[in-house]
Design a protein around this motif. Sequence first.
Motif, short mmCIF file in Angstrom:
data_model
loop_
_atom_site.label_atom_id
_atom_site.label_comp_id
_atom_site.label_asym_id
_atom_site.label_seq_id
_atom_site.Cartn_x
_atom_site.Cartn_y
_atom_site.Cartn_z
N ALA A 148 -31.81 0.98 69.86
CA ALA A 148 -30.91 0.09 70.59
C ALA A 148 -31.32 -1.38 70.47
O ALA A 148 -30.60 -2.26 70.95
N GLU A 149 -32.47 -1.61 69.85
CA GLU A 149 -33.00 -2.97 69.67
C GLU A 149 -33.17 -3.68 71.01
O GLU A 149 -32.83 -4.86 71.17
N LEU A 150 -33.71 -2.94 71.97
CA LEU A 150 -33.97 -3.49 73.29
C LEU A 150 -35.47 -3.61 73.51
O LEU A 150 -36.25 -2.73 73.11
N GLN A 151 -35.89 -4.69 74.15
CA GLN A 151 -37.29 -4.88 74.51
C GLN A 151 -37.51 -4.55 75.97
O GLN A 151 -36.64 -4.79 76.82
N VAL A 152 -38.67 -3.99 76.26
CA VAL A 152 -39.06 -3.69 77.63
C VAL A 152 -40.51 -4.12 77.84
O VAL A 152 -41.25 -4.36 76.89
N GLU A 153 -40.87 -4.20 79.10
CA GLU A 153 -42.29 -4.31 79.44
C GLU A 153 -42.85 -2.90 79.43
O GLU A 153 -42.37 -2.03 80.16
N LEU A 154 -43.85 -2.65 78.59
CA LEU A 154 -44.42 -1.30 78.46
C LEU A 154 -45.68 -1.18 79.30
O LEU A 154 -46.57 -2.03 79.24
N ARG A 155 -45.75 -0.13 80.08
CA ARG A 155 -46.95 0.21 80.81
C ARG A 155 -47.41 1.60 80.38
O ARG A 155 -46.82 2.61 80.77
N GLU A 156 -48.41 1.62 79.52
CA GLU A 156 -49.00 2.89 79.07
C GLU A 156 -49.85 3.44 80.20
O GLU A 156 -50.65 2.73 80.82
N ILE A 157 -49.68 4.72 80.51
CA ILE A 157 -50.41 5.31 81.63
C ILE A 157 -51.35 6.41 81.15
O ILE A 157 -51.26 6.89 80.02
N ILE A 158 -52.25 6.79 82.04
CA ILE A 158 -53.10 7.96 81.85
C ILE A 158 -52.58 9.02 82.81
O ILE A 158 -52.47 8.78 84.02
#
Length: 215
Positions: A27-37
């Motif tokens: 979709a060519e959308l940017q997000v703020e990514l929060r990688e979790i454990i």
Amino acid sequence: MTPSLHRLYSFRRCPYAMRARLGLLFAELQVELREIILKNKPAQMLAISPKGTVPVLQLFDGAVIEESREIMVWALEQQDPQGLLDAEVLTQANALIEQNDNEFKHWLDRYKYADRHLEMTQTEYRQRGEAFLQVLETLLTQKPYLLGDNATIADIGIMPFVRQFAHVDRDVFYSLPYPHLQRWLENWLEHAFFLQAMTKFQPWQEEDDVVVFPS
């Protein structure tokens, strides 16, 4: 929340999170990514999604989307430059994803964790899962993608789970009589968007700078 950026809680190896990230990429959308454990889920995620599974997408208006299928659809409804939501095959795509998420995922989990499910052998679990692989193989016999000449939401929605099935025992998977499915999977594993979706990020901590995905 970062102005104008939606926020995605994700876990790199989770197939559900993989397909959500693929949906955003197509979709060519940017997000703020929060990688979790998974063993140490952040309170911020649990506050908006108490069920505690990934992916979770928090829109900048505060709305929360908790299911990977819904994240894919939402992203592609914003913009769909490659036509993954092809109306002509959408009903069939949804039926395939439904079969993947219910029937196939059931046997995949037991195949992967056969030592936790002693009712059957690992081989028997694999053979049950192969019923879905046979469906996919038949579809891919005539066309390069599951539903035709171009990728659809069915391809990105199902591929991460076939990948997980293959990775239980790669030697066994590539010895099975599914050459078209094997080639389809290999093509996806080399796809630029999949490689981007599998970028490694450090687990998010509150003091961290914002990670934008895709960068």
